[in-house]
Write a protein that holds these residues in place. Structure first.
Motif, PDB file in Angstrom:
ATOM      1  N   HIS A  42       0.836  -1.196   0.000  1.00 57.88           N
ATOM      2  CA  HIS A  42       0.000   0.000   0.000  1.00 57.88           C
ATOM      3  C   HIS A  42       0.873   1.250   0.000  1.00 57.88           C
ATOM      4  O   HIS A  42       1.873   1.317   0.720  1.00 57.88           O
ATOM      5  CB  HIS A  42      -0.920   0.011   1.227  1.00 57.88           C
ATOM      6  CG  HIS A  42      -2.046   0.969   1.081  1.00 57.88           C
ATOM      7  ND1 HIS A  42      -1.962   2.281   1.454  1.00 57.88           N
ATOM      8  CD2 HIS A  42      -3.292   0.809   0.563  1.00 57.88           C
ATOM      9  CE1 HIS A  42      -3.095   2.894   1.193  1.00 57.88           C
ATOM     10  NE2 HIS A  42      -3.929   2.028   0.657  1.00 57.88           N
ATOM     11  N   PRO A  43       0.509   2.241  -0.827  1.00 65.61           N
ATOM     12  CA  PRO A  43       1.371   3.428  -0.946  1.00 65.61           C
ATOM     13  C   PRO A  43       1.371   4.328   0.274  1.00 65.61           C
ATOM     14  O   PRO A  43       2.298   5.129   0.439  1.00 65.61           O
ATOM     15  CB  PRO A  43       0.793   4.158  -2.165  1.00 65.61           C
ATOM     16  CG  PRO A  43      -0.630   3.695  -2.257  1.00 65.61           C
ATOM     17  CD  PRO A  43      -0.616   2.266  -1.787  1.00 65.61           C
ATOM     18  N   ARG A  44       0.345   4.218   1.132  1.00 65.89           N
ATOM     19  CA  ARG A  44       0.289   5.097   2.305  1.00 65.89           C
ATOM     20  C   ARG A  44       0.824   4.375   3.542  1.00 65.89           C
ATOM     21  O   ARG A  44       0.675   3.153   3.665  1.00 65.89           O
ATOM     22  CB  ARG A  44      -1.151   5.561   2.538  1.00 65.89           C
ATOM     23  CG  ARG A  44      -1.693   6.446   1.423  1.00 65.89           C
ATOM     24  CD  ARG A  44      -2.934   7.205   1.898  1.00 65.89           C
ATOM     25  NE  ARG A  44      -4.038   6.310   2.177  1.00 65.89           N
ATOM     26  CZ  ARG A  44      -4.948   5.944   1.282  1.00 65.89           C
ATOM     27  NH1 ARG A  44      -4.862   6.378   0.048  1.00 65.89           N
ATOM     28  NH2 ARG A  44      -5.944   5.134   1.611  1.00 65.89           N
ATOM     29  N   PRO A  45       1.433   5.127   4.460  1.00 61.38           N
ATOM     30  CA  PRO A  45       1.913   4.508   5.695  1.00 61.38           C
ATOM     31  C   PRO A  45       0.773   3.806   6.401  1.00 61.38           C
ATOM     32  O   PRO A  45      -0.378   4.273   6.335  1.00 61.38           O
ATOM     33  CB  PRO A  45       2.429   5.709   6.511  1.00 61.38           C
ATOM     34  CG  PRO A  45       2.746   6.745   5.482  1.00 61.38           C
ATOM     35  CD  PRO A  45       1.725   6.568   4.403  1.00 61.38           C
ATOM     36  N   PRO A  46       1.017   2.699   7.066  1.00 61.84           N
ATOM     37  CA  PRO A  46       2.319   2.064   7.342  1.00 61.84           C
ATOM     38  C   PRO A  46       2.810   1.141   6.232  1.00 61.84           C
ATOM     39  O   PRO A  46       3.646   0.286   6.481  1.00 61.84           O
ATOM     40  CB  PRO A  46       2.042   1.277   8.623  1.00 61.84           C
ATOM     41  CG  PRO A  46       0.599   0.869   8.481  1.00 61.84           C
ATOM     42  CD  PRO A  46      -0.083   2.012   7.793  1.00 61.84           C
ATOM     43  N   ASN A 130      -9.807   1.239  -3.697  1.00 61.81           N
ATOM     44  CA  ASN A 130     -10.493   2.103  -4.651  1.00 61.81           C
ATOM     45  C   ASN A 130      -9.541   3.220  -5.070  1.00 61.81           C
ATOM     46  O   ASN A 130      -8.858   3.797  -4.216  1.00 61.81           O
ATOM     47  CB  ASN A 130     -11.771   2.698  -4.043  1.00 61.81           C
ATOM     48  CG  ASN A 130     -12.931   1.721  -4.083  1.00 61.81           C
ATOM     49  OD1 ASN A 130     -12.990   0.843  -4.939  1.00 61.81           O
ATOM     50  ND2 ASN A 130     -13.873   1.872  -3.154  1.00 61.81           N
ATOM     51  N   PRO A 131      -9.469   3.540  -6.354  1.00 63.09           N
ATOM     52  CA  PRO A 131      -8.484   4.519  -6.827  1.00 63.09           C
ATOM     53  C   PRO A 131      -8.540   5.860  -6.107  1.00 63.09           C
ATOM     54  O   PRO A 131      -7.511   6.491  -5.879  1.00 63.09           O
ATOM     55  CB  PRO A 131      -8.833   4.673  -8.316  1.00 63.09           C
ATOM     56  CG  PRO A 131      -9.458   3.380  -8.686  1.00 63.09           C
ATOM     57  CD  PRO A 131     -10.231   2.948  -7.474  1.00 63.09           C
ATOM     58  N   ASP A 132      -9.749   6.299  -5.723  1.00 64.70           N
ATOM     59  CA  ASP A 132      -9.877   7.591  -5.052  1.00 64.70           C
ATOM     60  C   ASP A 132      -9.962   7.450  -3.535  1.00 64.70           C
ATOM     61  O   ASP A 132     -10.236   8.425  -2.833  1.00 64.70           O
ATOM     62  CB  ASP A 132     -11.098   8.340  -5.575  1.00 64.70           C
ATOM     63  CG  ASP A 132     -12.387   7.538  -5.416  1.00 64.70           C
ATOM     64  OD1 ASP A 132     -12.310   6.380  -4.949  1.00 64.70           O
ATOM     65  OD2 ASP A 132     -13.465   8.065  -5.749  1.00 64.70           O
ATOM     66  N   CYS A 139     -15.498  -2.314  -3.625  1.00 69.00           N
ATOM     67  CA  CYS A 139     -14.182  -2.397  -4.254  1.00 69.00           C
ATOM     68  C   CYS A 139     -14.103  -3.651  -5.122  1.00 69.00           C
ATOM     69  O   CYS A 139     -15.073  -4.402  -5.253  1.00 69.00           O
ATOM     70  CB  CYS A 139     -13.089  -2.419  -3.190  1.00 69.00           C
ATOM     71  SG  CYS A 139     -13.214  -3.817  -2.043  1.00 69.00           S
ATOM     72  N   GLY A 140     -12.939  -3.868  -5.708  1.00 72.26           N
ATOM     73  CA  GLY A 140     -12.761  -5.003  -6.599  1.00 72.26           C
ATOM     74  C   GLY A 140     -13.015  -6.339  -5.927  1.00 72.26           C
ATOM     75  O   GLY A 140     -13.569  -7.250  -6.539  1.00 72.26           O
ATOM     76  N   TRP A 141     -12.596  -6.482  -4.666  1.00 72.33           N
ATOM     77  CA  TRP A 141     -12.815  -7.751  -3.962  1.00 72.33           C
ATOM     78  C   TRP A 141     -14.289  -8.079  -3.889  1.00 72.33           C
ATOM     79  O   TRP A 141     -14.699  -9.222  -4.090  1.00 72.33           O
ATOM     80  CB  TRP A 141     -12.223  -7.681  -2.556  1.00 72.33           C
ATOM     81  CG  TRP A 141     -12.349  -8.957  -1.795  1.00 72.33           C
ATOM     82  CD1 TRP A 141     -11.485 -10.002  -1.771  1.00 72.33           C
ATOM     83  CD2 TRP A 141     -13.454  -9.332  -0.940  1.00 72.33           C
ATOM     84  NE1 TRP A 141     -11.968 -11.009  -0.966  1.00 72.33           N
ATOM     85  CE2 TRP A 141     -13.158 -10.624  -0.441  1.00 72.33           C
ATOM     86  CE3 TRP A 141     -14.635  -8.701  -0.561  1.00 72.33           C
ATOM     87  CZ2 TRP A 141     -14.026 -11.283   0.426  1.00 72.33           C
ATOM     88  CZ3 TRP A 141     -15.499  -9.360   0.302  1.00 72.33           C
ATOM     89  CH2 TRP A 141     -15.178 -10.650   0.790  1.00 72.33           C
ATOM     90  N   ARG A 223     -20.678   1.617  -9.183  1.00 74.83           N
ATOM     91  CA  ARG A 223     -19.336   1.953  -9.680  1.00 74.83           C
ATOM     92  C   ARG A 223     -18.965   3.418  -9.431  1.00 74.83           C
ATOM     93  O   ARG A 223     -17.786   3.746  -9.323  1.00 74.83           O
ATOM     94  CB  ARG A 223     -19.222   1.644 -11.164  1.00 74.83           C
ATOM     95  CG  ARG A 223     -19.197   0.136 -11.451  1.00 74.83           C
ATOM     96  CD  ARG A 223     -18.792  -0.146 -12.874  1.00 74.83           C
ATOM     97  NE  ARG A 223     -18.650  -1.586 -13.108  1.00 74.83           N
ATOM     98  CZ  ARG A 223     -17.554  -2.284 -12.856  1.00 74.83           C
ATOM     99  NH1 ARG A 223     -16.498  -1.682 -12.358  1.00 74.83           N
ATOM    100  NH2 ARG A 223     -17.511  -3.582 -13.085  1.00 74.83           N
ATOM    101  N   VAL A 224     -19.938   4.300  -9.382  1.00 77.12           N
ATOM    102  CA  VAL A 224     -19.635   5.727  -9.154  1.00 77.12           C
ATOM    103  C   VAL A 224     -20.545   6.269  -8.075  1.00 77.12           C
ATOM    104  O   VAL A 224     -21.558   5.676  -7.738  1.00 77.12           O
ATOM    105  CB  VAL A 224     -19.812   6.554 -10.442  1.00 77.12           C
ATOM    106  CG1 VAL A 224     -18.766   6.146 -11.458  1.00 77.12           C
ATOM    107  CG2 VAL A 224     -21.201   6.407 -11.012  1.00 77.12           C
TER     108      VAL A 224
END
Length: 224
Positions: A42-46, A130-132, A139-141, A223-224
């Motif tokens: 995951h791009p965000r900490p941790p 989710n991208p945003d 979500c995809g799962w 989806r939106v």
């Protein structure tokens, strides 16, 4: 993925959280799973690591393998099934109640805690995948586990599933892509299920079965 995961990597995959897919392992093991496309960081900490859809498939396949000398049990209550068919019995791993289980888990405080934890984990998975970062839509799962995801939303909101002598909701797979059918004992409870699913990020509309005239919901992830 050109080669299957090693035994050590499979153990890490099998120990992942069944809802969020959160992984625990050495940095080398986690990096190897990422390289194979079975996990992502995951791009965000941790900066925790989580299973990808391919990793989830391996974990679920491992859960369905029989122990030596035992008959293989039915392990997924979320396989595609015709409406009204009985889901399999509990296998000891948390699963949301789809309604109609022959051996449902015991009610009580422990079950409430499990359901609450699973729902919070699913919301976190939405935020992370989710991208945003939105947690108000599936979500995809969830799109690959439709019956399980819809059932969790209903059970977490306090709806009573069918089982034993109790009547309640039943969630079933349908031939339509990204859609499940939800049945309830009466119009009031069916409408309440629809409201819960909409709040959870699903689209839900009422329909009538042509032959039986039974009312049901057809629900799909928004989806939106």
């Amino acid at each position: 993925m050109s080669r299957p995961p090693t035994a050590a990597q499979r153990r890490v995959i099998e120990a992942a959280d069944p809802v969020t897919g959160r992984l625990r392992g050495t940095q080398a093991q986690l990096a190897a799973l990422v390289a194979r496309g079975l996990a992502f960081r995951h791009p965000r900490p941790p900066h925790d690591h989580f299973l990808t859809p391919a990793g989830h498939r391996i974990r679920e396949a491992a859960a369905s393998e029989p122990a030596a000398g035992k008959t293989a049990p039915e392990t997924s209550v979320f396989a595609a099934r015709a409406a009204g068919e009985q889901p399999p019995t509990d296998t000891g791993v948390f699963a949301a109640r789809v309604g109609g289980e022959e051996e449902p888990p015991a009610d009580g405080a422990a079950r409430l805690r499990e359901v609450h934890s699973a729902w919070q984990g699913l919301l976190e998975l939405r935020r992370m995948t989710n991208p945003d970062g939105a947690a108000d839509r599936p979500c995809g799962w969830e799109r690959t586990h439709l019956v399980r995801a819809a059932a969790l939303a209903l059970e977490a909101a306090g709806h009573r599933p069918a089982g034993g002598d109790a009547d309640g909701y039943r969630v079933r797979a349908t031939p339509q892509p990204e859609a499940v059918a939800v049945y309830a004992p009466d119009a009031e409870r069916l409408a309440a299920c629809a409201a819960t699913l909409r709040r959870a990020g699903w689209q839900a509309g009422e329909y009538t079965e042509p032959r039986t005239r039974v009312r049901y919901l057809l629900a799909s992830p928004r989806r939106v």
